[in-house]
Every structure is written in C-alpha cells, then in structure tokens.
Design a protein around this motif. Structure first.
Motif, PDB file in Angstrom:
ATOM      1  N   ARG A  37       0.687  -1.141  -0.114  1.00 19.30           N
ATOM      2  CA  ARG A  37       0.115  -0.095   0.207  1.00 19.30           C
ATOM      3  C   ARG A  37       0.977   1.247  -0.168  1.00 19.30           C
ATOM      4  O   ARG A  37       1.443   1.739   1.147  1.00 19.30           O
ATOM      5  CB  ARG A  37      -0.939   0.173   1.295  1.00 19.30           C
ATOM      6  CG  ARG A  37      -2.013  -1.275   1.101  1.00 19.30           C
ATOM      7  CD  ARG A  37      -2.828  -1.086  -0.018  1.00 19.30           C
ATOM      8  NE  ARG A  37      -3.820  -2.399   0.173  1.00 19.30           N
ATOM      9  CZ  ARG A  37      -4.596  -2.708  -0.663  1.00 19.30           C
ATOM     10  NH1 ARG A  37      -4.515  -1.942  -1.842  1.00 19.30           N
ATOM     11  NH2 ARG A  37      -5.391  -3.836  -0.713  1.00 19.30           N
ATOM     12  N   SER A  39       2.035   4.908  -0.009  1.00 17.80           N
ATOM     13  CA  SER A  39       1.666   6.164   0.631  1.00 17.80           C
ATOM     14  C   SER A  39       2.146   7.487  -0.011  1.00 17.80           C
ATOM     15  O   SER A  39       1.523   8.571  -0.130  1.00 17.80           O
ATOM     16  CB  SER A  39       1.978   6.391   2.119  1.00 17.80           C
ATOM     17  OG  SER A  39       3.268   6.206   2.429  1.00 17.80           O
ATOM     18  N   LEU A  62       6.470   2.216   7.776  1.00 16.57           N
ATOM     19  CA  LEU A  62       6.759   2.441   6.602  1.00 16.57           C
ATOM     20  C   LEU A  62       8.014   1.834   6.028  1.00 16.57           C
ATOM     21  O   LEU A  62       8.866   1.770   6.732  1.00 16.57           O
ATOM     22  CB  LEU A  62       6.688   3.746   5.979  1.00 16.57           C
ATOM     23  CG  LEU A  62       5.233   4.508   6.178  1.00 16.57           C
ATOM     24  CD1 LEU A  62       5.625   6.023   6.019  1.00 16.57           C
ATOM     25  CD2 LEU A  62       4.275   3.927   5.523  1.00 16.57           C
ATOM     26  N   LYS A 105      -1.792  15.621   2.092  1.00 11.02           N
ATOM     27  CA  LYS A 105      -2.625  14.459   2.667  1.00 11.02           C
ATOM     28  C   LYS A 105      -4.049  14.660   3.204  1.00 11.02           C
ATOM     29  O   LYS A 105      -4.782  13.633   2.838  1.00 11.02           O
ATOM     30  CB  LYS A 105      -1.704  14.032   4.102  1.00 11.02           C
ATOM     31  CG  LYS A 105      -0.518  13.551   3.853  1.00 11.02           C
ATOM     32  CD  LYS A 105       0.485  13.155   4.842  1.00 11.02           C
ATOM     33  CE  LYS A 105       1.710  12.444   4.768  1.00 11.02           C
ATOM     34  NZ  LYS A 105       2.518  11.971   5.824  1.00 11.02           N
ATOM     35  N   TYR A 143      -1.003   3.096  -5.324  1.00 12.41           N
ATOM     36  CA  TYR A 143      -1.226   4.458  -4.519  1.00 12.41           C
ATOM     37  C   TYR A 143      -2.579   5.085  -4.544  1.00 12.41           C
ATOM     38  O   TYR A 143      -2.887   5.820  -3.582  1.00 12.41           O
ATOM     39  CB  TYR A 143      -0.057   5.210  -5.321  1.00 12.41           C
ATOM     40  CG  TYR A 143      -0.237   6.707  -5.080  1.00 12.41           C
ATOM     41  CD1 TYR A 143       0.545   7.266  -3.693  1.00 12.41           C
ATOM     42  CD2 TYR A 143      -0.910   7.722  -5.621  1.00 12.41           C
ATOM     43  CE1 TYR A 143       0.371   8.579  -3.337  1.00 12.41           C
ATOM     44  CE2 TYR A 143      -0.912   9.116  -5.336  1.00 12.41           C
ATOM     45  CZ  TYR A 143      -0.550   9.599  -4.162  1.00 12.41           C
ATOM     46  OH  TYR A 143      -0.295  10.937  -3.846  1.00 12.41           O
TER      47      TYR A 143
END
Length: 158
Positions: A37, A39, A62, A105, A143
């Motif tokens: 996944r 980010s 991450l 974000k 993404y």
C-alpha cells in the motif's frame, strides 16, 4: 542508491530525513493480505521519511525503497535539530513544507473516501504527470487504492 534498494525498512528506526536529488522512491506499508500500500512517491526535489519514526525514534511502520536508481541527501535527527535552531530560514522552509504536506495528505484522504476511481486517476494525471510516466501501472493502482485492472479500464475508456 540502486533501484529496489531500501532506504528504510519497516521496524527499523528512521535515522534520516531524506531529500531526493535524482531518481524516484516510494514509501509503503504491507497490509494484512501481503499487498503493498503505497503512501508516497518522492522524485527530484522531494523529501521522504517515516516522519513519526524520525521524530520520536520509534520503529518505522513504513518501508522506503528506490523505484529508480537515485541520489539522496540525508540529514540525521541531531543535524536536523541543529539546522532548525541555527538557521532560521530553514525552520521556516520546513514549516511551509510540512503545512503543504498536511494539506496534500488531507486532500488525498478526502479523495480516497469520496472520489470515483476515474476522478482519483484524473487528479493524479493533473498533479503528478511526471510520476505517471515513470511508475508502473500496478504501483499507481496501489497508490490510488485501486486494482490494476481498474487503471487499465480507465485508461482504455474512449
């Protein structure tokens, strides 16, 4: 840094805030099903890290690796704090950078919860045209939170 080389792996403490001089990196998390996944994509002129890990010196959630061979500039936490303290313009630079990052974000979170697949892909084409040309379709799908087949369908729509 070579292609597919890690700048940070999940579970390590993030020791550096990384600036991409040349190349392209991605940050991602592996979900419970083993899917990547993504980010963030970070290309020339972008900063990347697991910022929580960097600031709090906790294990990273991450992983960061290179999509392309990349040249990076890295600053340690101690040197980052010294830079912010001793060079006021850099404190302003990072504050503005973080403000813009937070707005981006927030927009991405809202989009992921409310926009159609077509709108998500269109926005990416508009805001990150260079990334779309440089990144394989399955990574773009990750993404955007879409299946690769959905990206194919959108691209092939008349």
């Amino acid at each position: 840094m070579k292609r597919r080389q890690y700048a940070l792996q999940e579970g390590e403490v993030c020791k550096y805030l990384t600036f991409v001089s040349t190349g392209l990196l991605k940050s991602f998390k592996i979900d419970e099903k083993g899917n990547e996944r993504i980010s963030l994509f970070a290309c020339e002129g972008w900063w990347i890290s697991d910022f929580n890990s960097f600031i709090h010196q906790e294990p990273a959630v991450l992983t960061i690796d290179a999509i392309e061979a990349s040249e990076l500039l890295q600053i340690s936490r101690a040197n980052y704090e010294r830079l912010l303290r001793d060079v006021p313009i850099m404190e302003r630079y990072f504050r503005i950078l973080y403000q813009n990052s937070l707005v981006t974000k927030d927009k991405r979170l809202i989009s992921s919860n409310s926009d159609t697949a077509e709108i998500k892909y269109q926005r990416m084409l508009e805001t990150m045209p260079d990334i779309v040309q440089r990144v394989p379709q399955h990574l773009i799908a990750s993404y955007l939170g879409l299946a690769p087949e959905t990206i194919s369908r959108i691209k092939n729509k008349p």
